[in-house]
Every structure is written in structure tokens, then in C-alpha cells.
Design a protein around this motif. Structure first.
Motif, mmCIF file in Angstrom:
data_model
loop_
_atom_site.group_PDB
_atom_site.id
_atom_site.type_symbol
_atom_site.label_atom_id
_atom_site.label_comp_id
_atom_site.label_asym_id
_atom_site.label_seq_id
_atom_site.Cartn_x
_atom_site.Cartn_y
_atom_site.Cartn_z
ATOM 1 N N LEU A 52 1.022 -1.146 -0.091
ATOM 2 C CA LEU A 52 0.021 0.027 -0.030
ATOM 3 C C LEU A 52 0.919 1.275 0.193
ATOM 4 N N LEU A 53 0.876 2.048 -1.087
ATOM 5 C CA LEU A 53 1.479 3.390 -1.135
ATOM 6 C C LEU A 53 0.317 4.344 -1.421
ATOM 7 N N VAL A 54 0.909 5.714 -0.974
ATOM 8 C CA VAL A 54 0.138 6.968 -1.248
ATOM 9 C C VAL A 54 1.069 7.751 -1.905
ATOM 10 N N ARG A 55 0.601 8.834 -2.469
ATOM 11 C CA ARG A 55 1.211 9.824 -3.304
ATOM 12 C C ARG A 55 1.015 11.152 -2.531
ATOM 13 N N ARG A 56 2.084 11.733 -2.223
ATOM 14 C CA ARG A 56 2.018 13.004 -1.226
ATOM 15 C C ARG A 56 1.453 14.071 -2.063
ATOM 16 N N ALA A 57 0.346 14.866 -1.313
ATOM 17 C CA ALA A 57 -0.404 16.084 -2.036
ATOM 18 C C ALA A 57 0.265 17.183 -1.698
ATOM 19 N N GLN A 58 1.221 17.328 -0.475
ATOM 20 C CA GLN A 58 1.610 18.086 0.258
ATOM 21 C C GLN A 58 3.094 18.119 0.351
ATOM 22 N N GLU A 59 3.940 19.126 0.710
ATOM 23 C CA GLU A 59 5.145 19.087 1.068
ATOM 24 C C GLU A 59 5.300 18.450 2.628
ATOM 25 N N PRO A 60 6.050 17.881 3.138
ATOM 26 C CA PRO A 60 7.650 17.539 2.338
ATOM 27 C C PRO A 60 7.225 16.260 1.627
ATOM 28 N N GLY A 61 7.873 16.342 0.456
ATOM 29 C CA GLY A 61 7.667 15.158 -0.377
ATOM 30 C C GLY A 61 6.788 15.027 -1.449
ATOM 31 N N LYS A 62 6.043 16.430 -1.736
ATOM 32 C CA LYS A 62 4.945 16.330 -2.633
ATOM 33 C C LYS A 62 5.313 15.774 -4.184
ATOM 34 N N GLY A 63 4.279 14.962 -4.463
ATOM 35 C CA GLY A 63 4.624 14.029 -5.732
ATOM 36 C C GLY A 63 5.122 12.531 -5.515
ATOM 37 N N ASN A 64 5.926 12.503 -4.350
ATOM 38 C CA ASN A 64 6.536 11.288 -4.142
ATOM 39 C C ASN A 64 5.557 10.299 -3.517
ATOM 40 N N TRP A 65 5.903 8.891 -3.977
ATOM 41 C CA TRP A 65 4.988 7.777 -3.348
ATOM 42 C C TRP A 65 5.692 7.399 -2.105
ATOM 43 N N THR A 66 4.822 7.271 -1.106
ATOM 44 C CA THR A 66 5.364 6.716 0.311
ATOM 45 C C THR A 66 4.293 5.928 0.797
ATOM 46 N N ASN A 67 5.005 5.223 1.831
ATOM 47 C CA ASN A 67 3.926 4.329 2.718
ATOM 48 C C ASN A 67 2.978 5.423 3.535
ATOM 49 N N PRO A 68 1.875 5.269 3.884
ATOM 50 C CA PRO A 68 0.727 5.973 4.670
ATOM 51 C C PRO A 68 1.541 6.023 6.112
ATOM 52 N N GLY A 69 1.247 7.334 6.545
ATOM 53 C CA GLY A 69 1.777 7.413 7.863
ATOM 54 C C GLY A 69 1.501 8.858 8.447
ATOM 55 N N GLY A 70 1.957 9.473 9.571
ATOM 56 C CA GLY A 70 1.787 10.732 9.971
ATOM 57 C C GLY A 70 2.426 10.652 11.404
ATOM 58 N N TYR A 71 1.989 11.777 12.331
ATOM 59 C CA TYR A 71 2.392 12.160 13.633
ATOM 60 C C TYR A 71 1.554 11.855 14.721
ATOM 61 N N ILE A 72 1.901 11.293 15.660
ATOM 62 C CA ILE A 72 1.218 10.928 16.806
ATOM 63 C C ILE A 72 0.449 12.189 17.541
ATOM 64 N N GLU A 73 -0.779 12.041 18.045
ATOM 65 C CA GLU A 73 -1.374 13.325 18.888
ATOM 66 C C GLU A 73 -0.808 13.097 20.374
ATOM 67 N N GLN A 74 -0.855 14.135 20.952
ATOM 68 C CA GLN A 74 -0.281 14.132 22.367
ATOM 69 C C GLN A 74 -0.710 13.021 23.301
ATOM 70 N N MET A 75 -1.934 12.627 23.460
ATOM 71 C CA MET A 75 -2.517 11.601 24.296
ATOM 72 C C MET A 75 -3.076 10.520 23.466
ATOM 73 N N GLU A 76 -2.526 10.033 22.241
ATOM 74 C CA GLU A 76 -2.818 9.059 21.421
ATOM 75 C C GLU A 76 -1.878 8.027 21.505
ATOM 76 N N PRO A 77 -2.328 6.571 21.859
ATOM 77 C CA PRO A 77 -1.352 5.525 21.951
ATOM 78 C C PRO A 77 -0.789 5.417 20.320
#
Length: 185
Positions: A52-77
Motif C-alpha cells: 500500500l502506497l500513497v502519493r503525497r499531495a503536500q510538502e514535504p515530498g509532494k509528488g512522491n509515493w510513500t507508505n501511509p503515515g503521520g505524527y502521533i497526537e499528544q494523548m494518542e497511543p
């Protein structure tokens, strides 16, 4: 960027030697600014020998294919974070299997990135239209003609050629550790 005012009480900060390192500390309440950090997560989801890959629509990496992901929220496991990020970006439902890779990137905002092997549950990939503009499952052969980010290429190799299951969630620790997200070999 220098921290000039305390985030706890609003009073001025000063530089002090703490644990052998110059750090910013509050002149009033003694709060210490330990630095700037971010923790990111990434999902490695394989279905029918496709990743499973996604193509970034925003910087950083706009236009690149990456694995899905992101940043943790403060109180989120962290296990909830990676499941949420995959669902938000692709509409695909997943479950955590284990941690299979870690990247440490010291810089102005020190970033630690934790990659999870995920079990595909259901759903067909559809881009969220905000963070990503395309999503799908792709073979290694298809990826050769795609603009796959270098780090993602490394992660795909980990997912496809990994030699073990990585760190697995410890659901029954020897002592109660309520609120902890713990993993072990």
C-alpha cells in the motif's frame, strides 16, 4: 529557535547548564525546555504481494509515493495513531502486527519514525484528497516506474525481505503497566 518564555508560567527563560548541556530554563518556576521532538509512524501494509502506497499531495515530498503515515497526537497511543493514519489517508482498515523498523533523524526538531507491519483488514484504497492525491496497492515491479521516496524504498525492502517479525505488542506483561504501549521481541 530560542525559547524565550516559559510554556508553563509565561515568565522569561534563561540559559543554564543542566546535565552537562546548555538548556533553556524558567527564571520563575524552574521548568526546563528539553528540546523539540516529533514522533512519526508509518504503515507497511501488504495484500496479495502488493504494498500500500500513497502519493503525497503536500510538502514535504509532494509528488512522491510513500507508505501511509503521520505524527502521533499528544494523548494518542501509538498503535491507534498508525491505524488512524492509514484509515484517514487511504480508507483502508488495518491492525498492528509489530514494529519492524525505526529511523532516528537528529535535526532542529529531532524526529523519530517508527514503522509498523500492518495486517490488511478490509477496504479499497482511496486518497483523502488533502494529504494524499492517490493511493493503491503496487507490486515491486510497478514501483520501479514510480517516483517512490528513498526512505520508502528502504521500508518496502524491510517489509518484503525482513528476516523476523520485529517487536510485537506485549499484551500480557509480567507486571501491570496500564497506559503503556510496550513491544518486545
Amino acid at each position: 529557535m530560542t525559547v524565550n518564555f516559559c510554556s508553563s508560567c509565561g515568565q522569561p527563560m534563561e540559559t543554564r547548564m543542566i546535565d552537562g548541556v546548555e538548556r533553556r530554563a524558567c527564571t520563575s518556576c524552574d521548568a526546563v525546555h528539553w528540546g523539540n521532538y516529533s514522533v512519526g509512524v508509518g504503515a507497511l501494509v501488504i495484500r496479495d504481494d502488493k504494498v500500500l502506497l500513497v502519493r503525497r499531495a503536500q510538502e514535504p515530498g509532494k509528488g512522491n509515493w510513500t507508505n501511509p503515515g503521520g505524527y502521533i497526537e499528544q494523548m494518542e497511543p501509538i498503535e491507534e495513531t498508525v491505524v488512524r493514519e492509514v484509515l484517514e489517508e487511504t480508507g483502508v482498515h488495518t491492525r498492528v502486527k509489530g514494529i519492524v523498523a525505526l529511523r532516528d533523524l537528529p535535526r532542529a526538531v529531532h524526529n523519530v519514525y517508527i514503522a509498523f507491519e500492518m495486517e490488511y483488514v478490509d477496504g479499497e484504497p482511496a486518497a483523502d484528497g488533502v494529504e494524499v492525491d492517490a493511493a493503491g496497492f503496487f507490486t515491486l515491479e510497478e514501483m520501479k516506474s514510480m517516483k517512490v521516496a528513498s526512505f520508502t524504498q528502504w521500508l518496502v525492502d524491510v517489509a518484503v525481505n525482513g528476516k523476523n517479525e520485529g517487536l510485537l505488542p506485549d499484551r500480557e506483561p509480567v507486571v501491570p503497566l496500564n497506559g503503556y504501549g510496550i513491544f518486545r521481541v
